[in-house]
Design an enzyme around this catalytic site. Structure first.
Site, PDB file in Angstrom:
ATOM      1  N   GLU A 122       0.837  -1.193   0.000  1.00 32.94           N
ATOM      2  CA  GLU A 122       0.000   0.000   0.000  1.00 32.94           C
ATOM      3  C   GLU A 122       0.873   1.244   0.000  1.00 32.94           C
ATOM      4  O   GLU A 122       2.100   1.165   0.128  1.00 32.94           O
ATOM      5  CB  GLU A 122      -0.949  -0.002   1.215  1.00 32.94           C
ATOM      6  CG  GLU A 122      -1.976  -1.123   1.160  1.00 32.94           C
ATOM      7  CD  GLU A 122      -2.940  -1.096   2.331  1.00 32.94           C
ATOM      8  OE1 GLU A 122      -3.988  -1.743   2.216  1.00 32.94           O
ATOM      9  OE2 GLU A 122      -2.639  -0.442   3.351  1.00 32.94           O
ATOM     10  N   HIS A 339     -10.990  10.358   7.165  1.00 33.03           N
ATOM     11  CA  HIS A 339     -10.761   8.927   7.348  1.00 33.03           C
ATOM     12  C   HIS A 339     -10.177   8.560   8.704  1.00 33.03           C
ATOM     13  O   HIS A 339     -10.662   7.647   9.355  1.00 33.03           O
ATOM     14  CB  HIS A 339      -9.834   8.423   6.245  1.00 33.03           C
ATOM     15  CG  HIS A 339      -9.542   6.965   6.293  1.00 33.03           C
ATOM     16  ND1 HIS A 339     -10.529   6.011   6.278  1.00 33.03           N
ATOM     17  CD2 HIS A 339      -8.359   6.291   6.362  1.00 33.03           C
ATOM     18  CE1 HIS A 339      -9.984   4.797   6.330  1.00 33.03           C
ATOM     19  NE2 HIS A 339      -8.671   4.943   6.395  1.00 33.03           N
TER      20      HIS A 339
END
Length: 522
Positions: A122, A339
């Protein structure tokens, strides 16, 4: 017990855990195995947690071609100068044992063709070290395994106040379907998740209302780094969509998807050496800048080159199909949304705060791991590692005098949630400036009222949430105004560069009048 409010029930425990996600349940299990009486309070049901929605996975050092030092380096680089390196190393080193404990509990992670745990890469990571479950349902699997451990949880219960005395924590005032209650306990863990509901668009569940930040401040703890709110760069965009929005995991880009604008051009080309796999703050700013330049409300994620997309990412596929988008043939419209809270209640790597008996773990805590910008998939790692340590550390409070003898009325400031969300979304989002932050703070001052959470007209839990959001908004705005630079996921358009003199955290606590102000970290 004498009290200025009616108390409907009482209980006793050695440790009260506030929050039913990965950090809270891990701590509860560890403490229970050590013989402590544990009561967990959870505002929602068994799956109403941020953990449930975590897609990407758990960042944990791979057995081959990876190292603790490599993971530490990637974390510190993403943290933009504010990580505490010793804390980072301590938590990273605990990753493999924490995952092993989770698998012993029954969690099942995806396997590769060689029969070993599969790993992906990621943004911000230099190698493939992210383990995952159910393709893109890692959080749901972690939550399932912990839920099935058989821990006692009081669902539908919210904490409204941590009661302290000369020796620290004495207990918790809570509200449930039985009314207002008191849990007498010498130790309390804040594991309440984040503050995503400060914003109109978020990946967080409805219960992410900054409760732990407010509870910690009211109890006398210090918070830091609240200005560093991570906006996930790729959240599924639908016209007019509000509230919790499905995120499109960074792992999709890790498997080869690319970001393009509405004209088909790369969004991140020339922005960062890692391109679409740059740290989240870099990608979010690039998307926000391109949207402004083109007058667009979103960009696109092109995942059409990924073989077996629906098998690898079943949750994302379902969300896209529900919006009328087929990732195999269509571009996926995405935009940034709130987030993750990188800062929080200041703790050591065992979850201890400055208030004896008060602990914090998970997203609500500021351990020094994340700095100015969390590295992808370090959140479940931190929840597992620090949660386990809190469960063990809470035993140090055994024998301390506990018990709540009086619950005085306490007024808190409130603004309605839609007003708070409007101000924060407009003035404290991906890119901020002094004028906007000051305007938000002024307007907040103009609309707040003071009332007791236990006697408010609104539902008691809603009143607690609104008071927490209001205090968190005020604290975040104060910190963002003071940080006259751009660093990590805090971007000031009027101060676009990082400043060496601000390469440190800005700790805040409440003064005697209940007003946030700066204070040194102790």
């Amino acid at each position: 017990m004498t009290s200025r409010v009616s108390i409907d029930w009482e209980a006793e425990a050695d440790l009260v855990v506030i929050g039913g996600g990965v950090a809270g349940l891990t701590a509860a299990r560890t403490a229970s195995l050590r013989g402590l009486r544990v009561l967990t309070l959870s505002k929602g049901g068994p799956t109403d947690t941020s953990t449930q929605y975590a897609q990407g996975g758990i960042a944990v050092v791979a057995p081959h071609g990876d190292s603790v030092e490599s993971h530490v380096h990637d974390t510190v680089e993403a943290g933009a100068g504010l990580c505490e390196v010793d804390a980072v190393r301590s938590i990273v080193e605990g990753g493999q044992a924490a995952v092993a404990a989770l698998t012993d509990l029954g969690a099942v992670f995806d396997l590769g063709r060689d029969g070993q745990i599969s790993r992906t890469r990621e943004g911000g990571h230099s190698t493939r070290r992210i383990i995952h479950a159910g393709g893109d349902a890692t959080g749901a699997e972690v939550q399932r395994a912990l839920n099935e451990a058989g821990l006692p949880v009081l669902f539908g219960a919210a904490a409204g106040e941590i009661v302290t005395g000369p020796n620290g924590v004495r207990g918790v005032v809570a509200v449930s379907e039985r009314g207002f209650g008191v849990v007498h306990a010498p130790a309390v863990l804040l594991a309440t998740g984040g503050l995503g509901q400060l914003y109109a668009l978020s990946t967080n569940p409805p219960g992410a209302t900054a409760d732990g930040v407010a509870l910690g401040l009211w109890a006398g703890a210090t918070v830091a780094d609240l200005e560093f709110v991570q906006f996930h760069p790729t959240v599924l965009y639908t016209p007019g969509g509000l509230g919790r929005r499905p995120l499109i995991s960074e792992a999709v880009r890790g498997e080869g998807a690319t970001l393009v604008d509405t004209e088909g051009n790369s969004v991140t080309a020339g922005v960062h050496p890692r391109g679409d796999l740059a740290p989240r703050d870099v990608v979010s700013r690039a998307i926000a800048a391109r949207m402004r330049a083109l007058g667009a409300e979103h960009v696109y994620l092109d995942a059409r080159s990924i073989d077996g997309f629906s098998r690898r990412f079943p949750t994302i596929t379902a969300s896209c199909l529900a919006a009328g988008i087929d990732p195999r043939t269509d571009l996926i419209p995405v935009a940034p949304a709130a987030h993750y809270q990188c800062g929080g209640v200041v703790t050591d790597t065992h979850g201890r705060t400055a208030v004896p008996g008060l602990y914090a773990a998970g997203e609500v805590a500021r351990t020094g791991l994340h700095g100015a910008n969390r590295l992808a998939s370090n959140s479940l790692l931190e929840g597992l590692v620090v949660g386990e340590r809190v469960g063990a550390a809470a035993a140090e409070r055994l024998g301390e005098r506990a018990g709540v003898s009086e619950i005085p009325a306490r007024a808190a400031e409130y603004a309605t949630r839609d007003v708070v969300q409007g101000l924060m979304t407009t003035h404290a989002s991906v890119v901020r400036d002094r004028a906007g932050l000051a305007e938000a703070l002024k307007r907040l001052d103009d609309v707040v009222t003071r009332r007791d959470t236990r006697t408010a007209d609104a539902h008691p839990i809603a009143a607690i949430e609104d008071a927490a959001l209001t205090l968190a908004a005020r604290t975040l705005l104060l910190a963002a105004l003071a940080r006259t630079e751009s660093r990590g996921c805090h971007t000031r358009s009027d101060h676009p560069e990082a400043v060496r003199e601000l390469r440190h955290s800005l700790p805040i606590r409440l003064n005697d009048d209940g007003v946030p102000e700066y204070a040194p970290i102790s």
